[in-house]
Scaffold this motif. Structure first.
Motif, PDB file in Angstrom:
ATOM      1  N   LEU A  20       7.508  -1.847   8.383  1.00 13.86           N
ATOM      2  CA  LEU A  20       6.469  -1.548   7.394  1.00 13.86           C
ATOM      3  C   LEU A  20       7.048  -1.836   6.011  1.00 13.86           C
ATOM      4  CD1 LEU A  20       3.636  -0.328   6.897  1.00 13.86           C
ATOM      5  CD2 LEU A  20       4.692   1.922   6.893  1.00 13.86           C
ATOM      6  N   TRP A  25       2.020  -3.521   6.306  1.00 15.90           N
ATOM      7  CA  TRP A  25       2.373  -4.388   7.435  1.00 15.90           C
ATOM      8  C   TRP A  25       2.297  -5.851   7.027  1.00 15.90           C
ATOM      9  CZ3 TRP A  25       4.649  -1.546  10.833  1.00 15.90           C
ATOM     10  CH2 TRP A  25       4.190  -0.264  11.139  1.00 15.90           C
ATOM     11  N   ARG A  59      -5.939   3.139   2.850  1.00 15.84           N
ATOM     12  CA  ARG A  59      -4.729   2.692   3.562  1.00 15.84           C
ATOM     13  C   ARG A  59      -4.994   1.414   4.360  1.00 15.84           C
ATOM     14  NH1 ARG A  59      -3.576   6.823   7.524  1.00 15.84           N
ATOM     15  NH2 ARG A  59      -1.526   5.907   7.823  1.00 15.84           N
ATOM     16  N   PHE A  60      -3.960   0.614   4.479  1.00 16.47           N
ATOM     17  CA  PHE A  60      -4.060  -0.634   5.252  1.00 16.47           C
ATOM     18  C   PHE A  60      -3.410  -0.390   6.613  1.00 16.47           C
ATOM     19  CE2 PHE A  60      -3.278  -1.527   0.728  1.00 16.47           C
ATOM     20  CZ  PHE A  60      -4.491  -2.117   0.392  1.00 16.47           C
ATOM     21  N   THR A  61      -4.224   0.060   7.560  1.00 19.51           N
ATOM     22  CA  THR A  61      -3.640   0.502   8.826  1.00 19.51           C
ATOM     23  C   THR A  61      -3.944  -0.428   9.997  1.00 19.51           C
ATOM     24  OG1 THR A  61      -5.604   1.865   9.244  1.00 19.51           O
ATOM     25  CG2 THR A  61      -3.738   2.965   8.197  1.00 19.51           C
ATOM     26  N   VAL A  62      -3.097  -0.303  11.005  1.00 16.79           N
ATOM     27  CA  VAL A  62      -3.352  -0.912  12.310  1.00 16.79           C
ATOM     28  C   VAL A  62      -3.658   0.222  13.281  1.00 16.79           C
ATOM     29  CG1 VAL A  62      -1.906  -2.939  11.994  1.00 16.79           C
ATOM     30  CG2 VAL A  62      -0.842  -0.847  12.852  1.00 16.79           C
ATOM     31  N   PRO A  63      -4.384  -0.021  14.350  1.00 18.43           N
ATOM     32  CA  PRO A  63      -5.013  -1.292  14.702  1.00 18.43           C
ATOM     33  C   PRO A  63      -6.219  -1.584  13.798  1.00 18.43           C
ATOM     34  CG  PRO A  63      -5.747   0.427  16.195  1.00 18.43           C
ATOM     35  CD  PRO A  63      -4.711   1.058  15.317  1.00 18.43           C
ATOM     36  N   ASN A  76     -11.300   0.206  12.281  1.00 16.88           N
ATOM     37  CA  ASN A  76      -9.837   0.353  12.263  1.00 16.88           C
ATOM     38  C   ASN A  76      -9.404   1.723  12.783  1.00 16.88           C
ATOM     39  OD1 ASN A  76     -10.527   1.988  10.153  1.00 16.88           O
ATOM     40  ND2 ASN A  76      -9.021   1.175   8.720  1.00 16.88           N
ATOM     41  N   GLU A  77     -10.248   2.311  13.595  1.00 12.46           N
ATOM     42  CA  GLU A  77      -9.906   3.615  14.182  1.00 12.46           C
ATOM     43  C   GLU A  77      -9.759   3.429  15.702  1.00 12.46           C
ATOM     44  OE1 GLU A  77      -8.976   6.674  13.404  1.00 12.46           O
ATOM     45  OE2 GLU A  77      -9.112   7.052  15.541  1.00 12.46           O
ATOM     46  N   SER A  78      -8.534   3.660  16.186  1.00  5.61           N
ATOM     47  CA  SER A  78      -8.242   3.332  17.582  1.00  5.61           C
ATOM     48  C   SER A  78      -9.159   4.030  18.589  1.00  5.61           C
ATOM     49  CB  SER A  78      -6.777   3.630  17.904  1.00  5.61           C
ATOM     50  OG  SER A  78      -6.442   4.935  17.498  1.00  5.61           O
ATOM     51  N   TYR A 127       3.526  13.565  14.110  1.00  3.08           N
ATOM     52  CA  TYR A 127       3.586  13.128  12.702  1.00  3.08           C
ATOM     53  C   TYR A 127       3.667  14.328  11.766  1.00  3.08           C
ATOM     54  CZ  TYR A 127       2.943   8.332  14.023  1.00  3.08           C
ATOM     55  OH  TYR A 127       3.160   7.094  14.560  1.00  3.08           O
TER      56      TYR A 127
END
Ligand code: GSH
Length: 255
Positions: A20, A25, A59-63, A76-78, A127
């Motif tokens: 990161l 990412w 935020r720039f999140t994965v997935p 973008n929410e798994s 977390y």
């Protein structure tokens, strides 16, 4: 979920690098990641977010699920992506794949109930424990985390194959990424260290090995523990992994 439902033809996967960076990412030609994204030549995940919305400020999140036709983010929410994949392509899938349902009608209320505490105390619990900056915050999260692992282990002790019984459901899919990383990353780096899965929770460990070894396309083939370990150990916390990198226990040794 993509493999389970046989969606390879509809959904491509593009991996980012395991580290990161300062700007989130990014792509880099190493391990699973390409040097650039194959569609736009982007080098940062955030470029997709700005393409979808130039004013994006979260935020720039994965997935992150991208629509190549409409050139925008679908979701973008798994947990929501799991639900989308569960049904969205059924009309174009062969019956054996269309028939796979990880959120079946008759189990929905129980799935919702289990998801609630598994998410808050386990998925997010690691977390909240790992990022706790006070003793109080750590204590408030670490004990509920381990009580929940106990609860899951007990649930599986009646010999059931999956968390909800004889059917693989989204509960298994959502829990797996946390449990498969637990001993390698969360136990040490996040100080979730009351017990290890492999020594402390025999039924949960058996469940993990069952998924990993008996459905290799779905689980083992999509789990990159070495990259994960490098990512957790080296990037976020400034700890250089001394190695060796811990891997999942061999089945023979565990049973
Ligand atoms: N709600 C999202 C959360 C995703 C999330 O937090 N992803 C992390 C990686 S595990 C991320 O991309 N973090 C990047 C950052 O915070 O900059 C989900 O579960 O799908």
């Amino acid at each position: 979920m993509r493999k389970l439902k046989g969606l390879e033809e509809f959904i491509d996967v593009v991996w980012l690098h395991w580290a990161l960076g300062e700007k989130g990412w990014y792509f880099k030609e190493e391990d699973n990641s390409l040097a650039k994204d194959p569609y736009y030549g982007y080098t940062l995940l955030r470029e997709f977010y700005f393409k979808a919305d130039p004013g994006y400020d979260k935020r720039f999140t994965v997935p992150m699920l991208w629509d190549r036709k409409y050139e925008t983010i679908v979701n973008n929410e798994s947990s929501e992506i799991i639900r989308i994949f569960n049904t969205a392509f059924n009309g174009q899938l062969p019956p054996e794949k269309a028939g796979i349902d990880v959120y079946p009608e008759d189990l929905r209320s129980e799935i919702d109930e289990v998801n609630e505490w598994v998410y808050n105390k386990v998925n997010n619990g690691v977390y909240k424990t790992g990022f706790a900056t006070t003793q109080q915050a750590y204590d408030e999260n670490v004990y509920p985390l381990f009580e929940s692992l106990e609860r899951l282990d007990k649930r599986l002790s009646d010999g059931r194959e999956f968390i909800m019984g004889s059917k693989l459901t989204e509960v298994d899919l959502r829990l797996y990424p946390t449990i498969v990383r637990f001993d390698a990353a969360y136990f040490t780096l996040f100080r979730c260290n009351i017990k290890m899965i492999r020594y402390g929770y025999p039924y949960l460990h058996k469940w993990l090995l069952h998924l990993y070894y008996d459905f290799p396309e779905i689980f083992k083939g999509t789990t990159f523990l070495e990259q994960l370990k490098k990512g957790y150990a080296s990037t976020r916390f400034g700890i250089t992994p001394a190695g060796p990198i811990p891997l999942i226990m061999e089945r023979q040794a565990a049973l």
